[in-house]
Design a protein around this motif. Structure first.
Motif, PDB file in Angstrom:
ATOM      1  N   UNK A 226       0.856  -1.181   0.000  1.00  0.00           N
ATOM      2  CA  UNK A 226       0.000   0.000   0.000  1.00  0.00           C
ATOM      3  C   UNK A 226       0.890   1.228   0.000  1.00  0.00           C
ATOM      4  N   UNK A 227       0.895   1.970  -1.106  1.00  0.00           N
ATOM      5  CA  UNK A 227       1.797   3.099  -1.266  1.00  0.00           C
ATOM      6  C   UNK A 227       1.143   4.424  -0.946  1.00  0.00           C
ATOM      7  N   UNK A 228       1.935   5.478  -1.070  1.00  0.00           N
ATOM      8  CA  UNK A 228       1.491   6.839  -0.779  1.00  0.00           C
ATOM      9  C   UNK A 228       0.269   7.193  -1.615  1.00  0.00           C
ATOM     10  N   UNK A 229      -0.623   8.014  -1.029  1.00  0.00           N
ATOM     11  CA  UNK A 229      -1.791   8.475  -1.754  1.00  0.00           C
ATOM     12  C   UNK A 229      -2.937   7.486  -1.815  1.00  0.00           C
ATOM     13  N   UNK A 230      -2.889   6.437  -0.992  1.00  0.00           N
ATOM     14  CA  UNK A 230      -3.964   5.446  -0.962  1.00  0.00           C
ATOM     15  C   UNK A 230      -4.997   5.849   0.086  1.00  0.00           C
ATOM     16  N   UNK A 231      -6.270   5.877  -0.323  1.00  0.00           N
ATOM     17  CA  UNK A 231      -7.357   6.241   0.576  1.00  0.00           C
ATOM     18  C   UNK A 231      -8.560   5.315   0.346  1.00  0.00           C
ATOM     19  N   UNK A 245       3.836 -10.463   3.581  1.00  0.00           N
ATOM     20  CA  UNK A 245       2.667  -9.977   4.280  1.00  0.00           C
ATOM     21  C   UNK A 245       2.041  -8.768   3.616  1.00  0.00           C
ATOM     22  N   UNK A 246       1.264  -8.009   4.406  1.00  0.00           N
ATOM     23  CA  UNK A 246       0.630  -6.782   3.942  1.00  0.00           C
ATOM     24  C   UNK A 246       1.389  -5.596   4.514  1.00  0.00           C
ATOM     25  N   UNK A 247       1.854  -4.706   3.648  1.00  0.00           N
ATOM     26  CA  UNK A 247       2.689  -3.583   4.079  1.00  0.00           C
ATOM     27  C   UNK A 247       2.097  -2.258   3.649  1.00  0.00           C
ATOM     28  N   UNK A 248       2.074  -1.307   4.581  1.00  0.00           N
ATOM     29  CA  UNK A 248       1.841   0.094   4.245  1.00  0.00           C
ATOM     30  C   UNK A 248       3.211   0.744   4.147  1.00  0.00           C
ATOM     31  N   UNK A 249       3.535   1.284   2.997  1.00  0.00           N
ATOM     32  CA  UNK A 249       4.854   1.858   2.773  1.00  0.00           C
ATOM     33  C   UNK A 249       5.689   0.990   1.837  1.00  0.00           C
ATOM     34  N   UNK A 250       6.958   1.328   1.661  1.00  0.00           N
ATOM     35  CA  UNK A 250       7.615   2.252   2.580  1.00  0.00           C
ATOM     36  C   UNK A 250       7.299   3.713   2.229  1.00  0.00           C
ATOM     37  N   UNK A 251       7.109   4.511   3.294  1.00  0.00           N
ATOM     38  CA  UNK A 251       6.841   5.926   3.155  1.00  0.00           C
ATOM     39  C   UNK A 251       8.102   6.728   3.417  1.00  0.00           C
ATOM     40  N   UNK A 282      10.891   5.269   5.936  1.00  0.00           N
ATOM     41  CA  UNK A 282      12.297   5.651   6.047  1.00  0.00           C
ATOM     42  C   UNK A 282      12.442   6.731   7.129  1.00  0.00           C
ATOM     43  N   UNK A 283      13.612   6.807   7.702  1.00  0.00           N
ATOM     44  CA  UNK A 283      13.901   7.827   8.717  1.00  0.00           C
ATOM     45  C   UNK A 283      14.392   9.097   8.028  1.00  0.00           C
ATOM     46  N   UNK A 284      13.476   9.687   7.244  1.00  0.00           N
ATOM     47  CA  UNK A 284      13.825  10.895   6.502  1.00  0.00           C
ATOM     48  C   UNK A 284      12.718  11.919   6.642  1.00  0.00           C
ATOM     49  N   UNK A 285      13.010  13.205   6.476  1.00  0.00           N
ATOM     50  CA  UNK A 285      11.962  14.233   6.525  1.00  0.00           C
ATOM     51  C   UNK A 285      10.915  13.993   5.449  1.00  0.00           C
ATOM     52  N   UNK A 286       9.645  14.106   5.834  1.00  0.00           N
ATOM     53  CA  UNK A 286       8.548  13.913   4.891  1.00  0.00           C
ATOM     54  C   UNK A 286       7.266  14.424   5.526  1.00  0.00           C
ATOM     55  N   UNK A 287       6.353  14.923   4.710  1.00  0.00           N
ATOM     56  CA  UNK A 287       5.045  15.305   5.221  1.00  0.00           C
ATOM     57  C   UNK A 287       4.005  14.213   4.976  1.00  0.00           C
ATOM     58  N   UNK A 288       4.458  13.008   4.687  1.00  0.00           N
ATOM     59  CA  UNK A 288       3.562  11.866   4.562  1.00  0.00           C
ATOM     60  C   UNK A 288       2.983  11.487   5.913  1.00  0.00           C
ATOM     61  N   UNK A 289       1.920  10.662   5.907  1.00  0.00           N
ATOM     62  CA  UNK A 289       1.301  10.245   7.160  1.00  0.00           C
ATOM     63  C   UNK A 289       0.521   8.957   6.945  1.00  0.00           C
ATOM     64  N   UNK A 290       0.206   8.310   8.067  1.00  0.00           N
ATOM     65  CA  UNK A 290      -0.670   7.138   8.079  1.00  0.00           C
ATOM     66  C   UNK A 290      -1.700   7.360   9.178  1.00  0.00           C
ATOM     67  N   UNK A 291      -2.981   7.228   8.842  1.00  0.00           N
ATOM     68  CA  UNK A 291      -4.005   7.385   9.874  1.00  0.00           C
ATOM     69  C   UNK A 291      -5.262   6.591   9.513  1.00  0.00           C
ATOM     70  N   UNK A 292      -5.998   6.255  10.567  1.00  0.00           N
ATOM     71  CA  UNK A 292      -7.254   5.516  10.429  1.00  0.00           C
ATOM     72  C   UNK A 292      -7.061   4.190   9.699  1.00  0.00           C
ATOM     73  N   UNK A 293      -6.312   3.307  10.356  1.00  0.00           N
ATOM     74  CA  UNK A 293      -6.031   1.980   9.810  1.00  0.00           C
ATOM     75  C   UNK A 293      -6.594   0.934  10.766  1.00  0.00           C
ATOM     76  N   UNK A 294      -7.265  -0.069  10.218  1.00  0.00           N
ATOM     77  CA  UNK A 294      -7.867  -1.124  11.027  1.00  0.00           C
ATOM     78  C   UNK A 294      -7.388  -2.482  10.528  1.00  0.00           C
ATOM     79  N   UNK A 295      -6.703  -3.218  11.406  1.00  0.00           N
ATOM     80  CA  UNK A 295      -6.317  -4.604  11.141  1.00  0.00           C
ATOM     81  C   UNK A 295      -7.163  -5.458  12.076  1.00  0.00           C
ATOM     82  N   UNK A 296      -8.053  -6.275  11.551  1.00  0.00           N
ATOM     83  CA  UNK A 296      -8.968  -6.983  12.437  1.00  0.00           C
ATOM     84  C   UNK A 296      -9.344  -8.365  11.906  1.00  0.00           C
ATOM     85  N   UNK A 297      -9.574  -9.286  12.866  1.00  0.00           N
ATOM     86  CA  UNK A 297     -10.009 -10.654  12.549  1.00  0.00           C
ATOM     87  C   UNK A 297      -9.016 -11.347  11.616  1.00  0.00           C
ATOM     88  N   UNK A 298      -7.772 -11.438  12.106  1.00  0.00           N
ATOM     89  CA  UNK A 298      -6.691 -12.020  11.313  1.00  0.00           C
ATOM     90  C   UNK A 298      -6.130 -13.251  12.010  1.00  0.00           C
TER      91      UNK A 298
END
Length: 403
Positions: A226-231, A245-251, A282-298
């Motif tokens: 799951x890359x940047x700009x996914x909603x 597995x399932x990955x958000x990023x890398x951002x 990555x441990x770099x400056x960025x205005x990216x973000x991750x919010x409102x994520x639900x991992x459930x019933x796995x």
């Protein structure tokens, strides 16, 4: 006046037959079989031109149209099915599409099958085999190799259905959505050996309103990336493994980067994967973000890292940044992530690892009803660094969250 010999029931029978004939005739007129345009189902003859001609005829139809790939094996080189088209399209496959035997035939294009700026399209059935063994061997040997091609890509598509498709042996990613809106992916199977390099299954970025359901992914890299700009992305009933597995990023690849929000993964099984659910930046400056994520019933079955956040991602372990500075429009880089009803076995003792930024901690993490075990007689452990949140219900291993 002469009385008609046609009774009312007979009249309606004839009328129905006429309407049926018109419907079938019209439908047949809008089915464009690639064989009719010169494609050969022998797996050897180059059918690229025939596929493209069938597409152009269907795309130009003012009525809904179908491109038909019948039973057989068709060899196709890199091809772009371009839009916009005049009406709704169906790309229906009963047969198998294979890539050229020489992986160098693609050059540096990056794509094998590309649908570009096509809306209201359904890709239904069939098998795509990229035959990437030679490419993987090149990558593993350390030689100078082409970058590799994604097997099936949709760029800037809208109202897309992908159903019953099988993708095998991709050079890199099996299936990619880039800049798409309103996409339903159902019952697909994406397969490559567990040791194949960088063979992501399903990759989505800069896309909104995507569902990925009832699918099996067996790869050498992320089952779902799951890359940047996914909603507004919903994943359910996924069978993942082998793979990462399932990955958000890398951002945090760039300073100006879009975020990821409203992602739900539910009712899925991970078997023998490197990771279960992972968020990485990555441990770099960025205005990216991750919010409102639900991992459930796995369910996790012998997964090395069932639950992991890694905001010091650096796979090469060379020249790695030492601290995360992600500035996100006044928000922490990562917030509102819920892990609920996740059960199973960890292949390593540390079943849960949440490593966040010292300068910008993760906030709003919720752990609820987690039961992950290690070896019999040796309990699983958890490790947290700058991870803030709450724990509800039974948490095993013991929660390490800071409040």
């Amino acid at each position: 006046m002469t009385k008609s010999n046609i009774t009312l029931p007979l009249f309606f029978t004839l009328l129905f037959a006429l309407l049926t004939f018109i419907d079938v005739s019209t439908g047949a007129a809008n089915v464009f079989n690639v064989v009719s345009f010169g494609a050969k189902p022998d797996g050897v003859t180059d059918s690229t031109g025939a596929f493209l001609k069938a597409w152009q005829a269907a795309c130009g139809s003012v009525a809904a149209a179908t491109v038909m790939v019948p039973i057989g094996t068709f060899m196709v080189k890199g091809i772009t099915f371009g839009g916009p088209c005049k009406s709704r399209l169906k790309f229906q496959l009963a047969g198998t599409v294979v890539a050229p035997p020489d992986y160098r035939a693609f050059g540096n294009s990056g794509y094998w099958i590309l649908f570009n700026k096509v809306s209201k399209i359904s890709l239904i059935g069939g098998t795509f085999d990229a035959r990437a063994n030679g490419f993987w061997a090149c990558r593993k040997s350390g030689q100078s190799c082409p970058p590799g091609v994604r097997s099936i890509t949709f760029n800037s598509g809208k109202d897309v259905i992908i159903s019953g498709v099988k993708s095998m042996n991709s050079q890199v990613t099996h299936m990619t959505l880039n800049g798409c809106t309103n996409v339903a992916v159902r019952n697909v199977k994406l397969v490559a050996p567990g040791n194949s390099p960088n063979t992501d299954g399903f990759h989505v970025q800069f896309s909104t309103g995507v569902t990925f359901t009832g699918s099996t992914v067996q790869t050498g890299d992320d089952c779902v990336a799951i890359g940047a700009g996914t909603r507004n992305f919903l994943i359910s009933k996924l069978a993942c493994g082998p793979g990462h597995g399932v990955s958000i990023g890398s951002l945090a690849k760039e300073l100006n980067e879009d975020g990821v929000e409203n992602v739900t993964l539910s009712s899925s099984v991970f078997t023998g994967t490197q990771n279960g659910v992972r968020i990485k930046s990555w441990a770099r400056p960025s205005n990216g973000f991750v919010k409102n994520v639900f991992f459930q019933n796995l369910i996790m079955k012998n997964v090395q890292n069932p639950i992991i956040i890694d905001q010091n991602y650096c796979p090469s372990h060379k020249g790695c940044p030492t601290e995360v500075y992600i500035h996100t429009r006044g928000w922490p880089a990562l917030r509102a992530v819920t892990y609920k009803n996740i059960q199973g076995t960890s292949a390593t003792q540390q079943a849960m690892k949440l490593v966040c930024s010292q300068s910008n901690p993760c906030t709003g993490i919720t752990l609820q009803d987690i039961k992950l075990t290690y070896k019999k007689g040796t309990p699983a452990t958890s490790y947290c660094f700058n991870a803030l949140g709450t724990s509800l219900g039974v948490i095993q291993p013991t929660s390490c969250l800071n409040r």
